[in-house]
Design a protein around this motif. Structure first.
Motif: not given
Length: 206
Positions: A159, A174-175
């Motif tokens: 991430p 990213a999450v």
């Protein structure tokens, strides 16, 4: 233990490589289309609109710059009517797959759903390149009955490293992207059928 290790590796050997639905076309189809002056695949972009403005992106902001929180429509973009006409011409030329690669984030284009419906109504399959974080992908189950595959951009599964590559207005990109991928898998978009193309066995995925 050693026995389970061997079994796992044997199962991996028996796994068939995945191929994206829409790209599951034989070399023979491409060759025949070329010989007859036709097309098999069309690559297009939609609007410049994107809620990211990454340094590595090839598209600019409206002011001609490369930095910022997002990108807006450009003044010379094709109308939906022009896009629709282009798709009709492509279908007449024998196109089976339409890759939508950008220019911005395709799922944010105001006509995105209409474009997908138009492609499908012309008996063509759409392959959409997406960063994976938009309202159009919050409920991936709505795409199950459409002839569309999604190619989610994945620069890194780390991430912190991923978020270094991405500039724009999306926090924790990213999450959120990984959550979209998980939802797509949960609803069955990665499920497919076994096929054989050019003597190779594959399993399709969307």
């Amino acid at each position: 233990n050693e026995a389970s290790f061997i079994n796992v590796n044997l199962s991996l050997l028996n796994m068939k490589p995945a191929i994206v639905r829409g790209w599951d076309l034989s070399k023979e189809k491409y060759d025949k289309s070329h010989e007859n002056g036709g097309l098999t695949k069309l690559v297009i972009d939609l609007s410049n609109v994107c809620n990211l403005s990454c340094s590595g992106c090839f598209t600019k902001r409206v002011d001609g710059g490369w930095n910022g929180k997002s990108k807006k429509r450009l003044p010379n973009e094709m109308s939906y009517e022009e896009q629709s006409q282009l798709l009709e011409e492509a279908a007449k030329l024998g196109v089976k797959t339409v890759d939508i690669v950008g220019a911005g984030e395709p799922t944010l284009d105001p006509n995105f759903r209409d474009v997908i419906d138009k492609i499908n109504n012309l008996d063509m399959h759409a392959v959409v390149f997406t960063h994976g974080v938009s309202r159009g992908l919050e409920h991936p189950e709505e795409w199950l009955d459409k002839d569309v595959s999604f190619f989610v951009k994945l620069w890194s599964r780390n991430p912190k490293l991923q978020d270094k590559y991405v500039n724009g207005s999306i926090s924790d990109y990213a999450v959120k992207r990984d959550k979209t991928l998980e939802k797509m898998i949960e609803v069955g978009l990665s499920d497919g059928s076994e096929i054989s193309i050019d003597g190779m066995k594959y399993k399709t995925t969307r």
